[in-house]
Design a protein around this motif. Structure first.
Motif, PDB file in Angstrom:
ATOM      1  N   SER A 193       0.827  -1.208   0.000  1.00 16.30           N
ATOM      2  CA  SER A 193       0.000   0.000   0.000  1.00 16.30           C
ATOM      3  C   SER A 193       0.855   1.250   0.000  1.00 16.30           C
ATOM      4  O   SER A 193       0.635   2.175  -0.780  1.00 16.30           O
ATOM      5  CB  SER A 193      -0.944   0.004   1.208  1.00 16.30           C
ATOM      6  OG  SER A 193      -1.793  -1.125   1.191  1.00 16.30           O
ATOM      7  N   ARG A 194       1.857   1.295   0.874  1.00 17.71           N
ATOM      8  CA  ARG A 194       2.654   2.518   0.982  1.00 17.71           C
ATOM      9  C   ARG A 194       3.545   2.709  -0.242  1.00 17.71           C
ATOM     10  O   ARG A 194       3.696   3.840  -0.730  1.00 17.71           O
ATOM     11  CB  ARG A 194       3.472   2.536   2.270  1.00 17.71           C
ATOM     12  CG  ARG A 194       4.445   1.403   2.462  1.00 17.71           C
ATOM     13  CD  ARG A 194       5.276   1.640   3.741  1.00 17.71           C
ATOM     14  NE  ARG A 194       4.425   1.484   4.920  1.00 17.71           N
ATOM     15  CZ  ARG A 194       4.444   0.419   5.712  1.00 17.71           C
ATOM     16  NH1 ARG A 194       5.257  -0.583   5.430  1.00 17.71           N
ATOM     17  NH2 ARG A 194       3.669   0.340   6.757  1.00 17.71           N
ATOM     18  N   THR A 197       1.232   3.706  -3.311  1.00 16.59           N
ATOM     19  CA  THR A 197       0.644   5.038  -3.210  1.00 16.59           C
ATOM     20  C   THR A 197       1.699   6.122  -3.396  1.00 16.59           C
ATOM     21  O   THR A 197       1.410   7.169  -3.990  1.00 16.59           O
ATOM     22  CB  THR A 197      -0.070   5.230  -1.861  1.00 16.59           C
ATOM     23  OG1 THR A 197       0.809   4.850  -0.785  1.00 16.59           O
ATOM     24  CG2 THR A 197      -1.335   4.396  -1.794  1.00 16.59           C
ATOM     25  N   THR A 201       1.275   8.808  -6.581  1.00 16.34           N
ATOM     26  CA  THR A 201       1.028  10.227  -6.314  1.00 16.34           C
ATOM     27  C   THR A 201       1.653  11.095  -7.389  1.00 16.34           C
ATOM     28  O   THR A 201       1.272  12.260  -7.551  1.00 16.34           O
ATOM     29  CB  THR A 201       1.594  10.654  -4.947  1.00 16.34           C
ATOM     30  OG1 THR A 201       2.977  10.270  -4.859  1.00 16.34           O
ATOM     31  CG2 THR A 201       0.813  10.020  -3.811  1.00 16.34           C
ATOM     32  N   ALA A 340      -3.816   9.936  -0.498  1.00 20.24           N
ATOM     33  CA  ALA A 340      -3.346   8.665  -1.061  1.00 20.24           C
ATOM     34  C   ALA A 340      -2.121   8.157  -0.302  1.00 20.24           C
ATOM     35  O   ALA A 340      -2.037   6.981   0.060  1.00 20.24           O
ATOM     36  CB  ALA A 340      -3.035   8.831  -2.541  1.00 20.24           C
ATOM     37  N   GLY A 344      -2.070   5.004   2.286  1.00 20.89           N
ATOM     38  CA  GLY A 344      -1.189   3.860   2.089  1.00 20.89           C
ATOM     39  C   GLY A 344      -0.477   3.464   3.369  1.00 20.89           C
ATOM     40  O   GLY A 344      -0.336   2.278   3.690  1.00 20.89           O
ATOM     41  N   GLY A 402      -8.600   9.732  -3.107  1.00 16.37           N
ATOM     42  CA  GLY A 402      -7.237   9.233  -2.978  1.00 16.37           C
ATOM     43  C   GLY A 402      -7.127   8.004  -2.109  1.00 16.37           C
ATOM     44  O   GLY A 402      -6.192   7.210  -2.252  1.00 16.37           O
ATOM     45  N   ALA A 405      -6.818   4.447  -3.594  1.00 15.17           N
ATOM     46  CA  ALA A 405      -5.523   3.926  -4.042  1.00 15.17           C
ATOM     47  C   ALA A 405      -5.069   2.758  -3.189  1.00 15.17           C
ATOM     48  O   ALA A 405      -4.319   1.886  -3.652  1.00 15.17           O
ATOM     49  CB  ALA A 405      -4.474   5.035  -4.012  1.00 15.17           C
ATOM     50  N   SER A 406      -5.503   2.723  -1.925  1.00  8.29           N
ATOM     51  CA  SER A 406      -5.177   1.596  -1.038  1.00  8.29           C
ATOM     52  C   SER A 406      -6.320   0.592  -0.973  1.00  8.29           C
ATOM     53  O   SER A 406      -6.278  -0.343  -0.171  1.00  8.29           O
ATOM     54  CB  SER A 406      -4.875   2.108   0.379  1.00  8.29           C
ATOM     55  OG  SER A 406      -3.745   2.943   0.368  1.00  8.29           O
TER      56      SER A 406
END
Length: 510
Positions: A193-194, A197, A201, A340, A344, A402, A405-406
């Motif tokens: 996730s991190r 994202t 971005t 986002a 994340g 946003g 996104a996760s």
């Protein structure tokens, strides 16, 4: 056969890969100065270039038209009272201008998507077979080259410019599938996730910066420099990309052994050892995949509607000049990028530290990231001429988006990491359709530019978002699908070493 309804139970029972560290001695590699976070930075830069090249024409188009053929944009026709702005100096207008009617302008602005949709699925397939680094690199490089040729094409005629935009779309079409294929080999499950994202971005930042900066470039230089400046930025990205990025940890020359082991060990039970086999039948009949398709299509309907028509709404309804709404139109994308990245971080924290099932996290973020924007989008149509609330609600609407996104947006890597590029190509093909037809339908419904007509546009977008969120909540899943389970070889120890993006870490597999 997939067993609907059992995904949550299975997800709750499985131990997160990073929790197995005590048994398998899998130590997390530091994030600072790591190869995987460097990849996130360079891919963020890449998507900045992608979206800057995508949206700059919409600003340059205003300066490319002969003034006698432009629609008068005085504010006496706006629904709300006009906002006054300080007088502007006479801007540079030394470049050529063209006599294109509104229909021709529409074809020029929309032609990008006709090329973009063609290379989604082929991009995912080629990334898995030939390596994602060079596919993404040459895809963006091709787009950069055609961007630099845009002024020449415009001088030759509208048909040439349309052809150039189609070719730009073809080049950009491979970027998202290629990036997903690359992250399948680089992103540890509990950092997906991190990392993703951060990577994506760049798309929001490209929009935020390119819209107002293109206007400044047009004002002080001329419209041709919009394409030269952003084209040069793209060339710098390509040089950095080919110098510092590798297809997989096993082929990276500067990665530490600790990080290499951490990534490959965390992915060893997910990546397929038989990359030559693609279960097309299972892919196209997968309900979790169709859940992502519907969610992606629904989300993009609202996204593309706002991306193309938000400046028009601010000008024709709220009475902001193009100089004023250029910056105001960027606010929603700033908020989207911020949420986002924060989303994340939160999503991976909930999965790793709080042990929430992946499917629960993905669905929760999708619900908030789709229903939240729908609510505030509808609310924006009912605040009349309250400028502050209008900008606030539209910003909140896009910002909450946003969070998706996760949610569904990276769910491809959860259900089938070995085929993530192909899956993204499929879902993004469907998600491109709203960019082709959504704004056209919206403009057809707002011929008189009344608040009531725009309320209808917002209602349609909100209803589609609500349907997509519901469908994904019912059918979405978060665990590796049976058809995506690695297929081990039957030759002893060969099964122990996976092939990643077509590159085998065990030479004997070659």
């Amino acid at each position: 056969m997939e067993q609907p309804g059992t995904d949550t139970e299975a997800d709750e029972q499985e131990r997160p890969l990073l929790r197995r560290g005590r048994d398998d001695k899998l130590d997390r590699a530091p994030a600072c100065c790591s190869a995987r976070y460097s990849l996130a930075f360079f891919s963020c830069y890449g998507f900045f270039v992608v979206y800057a090249l995508r949206v700059n024409l919409s600003v340059a188009m205003v300066e490319m038209l002969n003034a006698t053929h432009q629609t008068s944009k005085n504010h006496s026709g706006s629904v709300c009272p006009a906002h006054t702005s300080p007088p502007q100096l006479h801007h540079n207008n030394t470049a050529n201008v063209y006599d294109w009617d509104s229909e021709t302008q529409g074809w020029i602005l929309g032609s990008f998507f006709y090329g973009y949709i063609l290379t989604q699925v082929p991009g995912g397939y080629l990334a898995s077979r030939c390596g994602a680094k060079w596919l993404m690199g040459f895809g963006i490089l091709g787009t950069v080259i055609f961007t630099l040729l845009t002024p020449v094409a415009a001088d030759l005629g509208a048909g040439y410019l349309i052809a150039v935009r189609v070719l730009e779309g073809i080049g950009e079409g491979v970027t998202f599938p290629a990036m997903y294929a690359m992250w399948a080999a680089w992103a540890p499950p509990m950092e997906r996730s991190r990392l993703l994202t951060i990577s994506y971005t760049g798309a929001q930042l490209g929009t935020v910066i390119a819209l107002p900066l293109s206007g400044v470039i047009c004002f002080y230089l001329n419209w041709t420099f919009v394409f030269y400046v952003f084209g040069a930025v793209g060339l710098v990205w390509f040089a950095l990309w080919v110098s510092f990025v590798s297809d997989s940890p096993s082929s990276h020359p500067r990665i530490t052994e600790r990080e290499r082991h951490y990534i490959t060990a965390s992915l060893k039970n997910e990546l397929s050892t038989s990359v030559g086999y693609i279960p097309w039948g299972s892919i196209v009949t997968s309900r979790p995949l169709w859940a992502i398709i519907v969610a992606h299509f629904s989300y993009n309907w609202t996204f593309y509607t706002l991306l193309t028509l938000l400046p028009t709404y601010m000008n024709d309804i709220l009475g902001f000049s193009i100089q004023q709404n250029g910056m105001l139109s960027a606010f929603p994308y700033v908020g989207c990028a911020v949420l986002a990245v924060l989303g994340g971080q939160l999503a991976d924290y909930l999965r790793e530290s709080c042990l929430y099932p992946t499917v629960v996290v993905r669905k929760a973020f999708s619900i908030v990231g789709m229903i939240g924007p729908a609510v505030f989008l509808v609310a924006a149509g009912y605040i009349g001429c309250n400028y502050t609330l209008a900008v606030t609600f539209l910003t909140i609407s896009s910002s909450l988006g946003g969070l998706s996104a996760s949610g569904f947006n990276i769910n491809h890597l959860d259900i089938a990491p070995s085929y993530a590029g192909i899956l993204l190509g499929i879902t993004n093909s469907f998600a491109t359709i709203p960019g082709m037809v959504g704004p056209v339908i919206a403009r057809a419904l707002t011929t008189n530019n009344t608040i009531e007509e725009w309320q209808t546009v917002f209602y349609i977008a909100a209803a589609i978002n609500l349907f997509g969120a519901t469908f994904y909540t019912v059918f979405g899943q978060g665990t590796l699908q049976p058809w995506a389970v690695p297929r081990p070889y039957s030759h002893g120890d060969r099964a122990k070493e996976p092939c990643i993006m077509g590159k085998c870490t065990n030479p004997s597999l070659l």
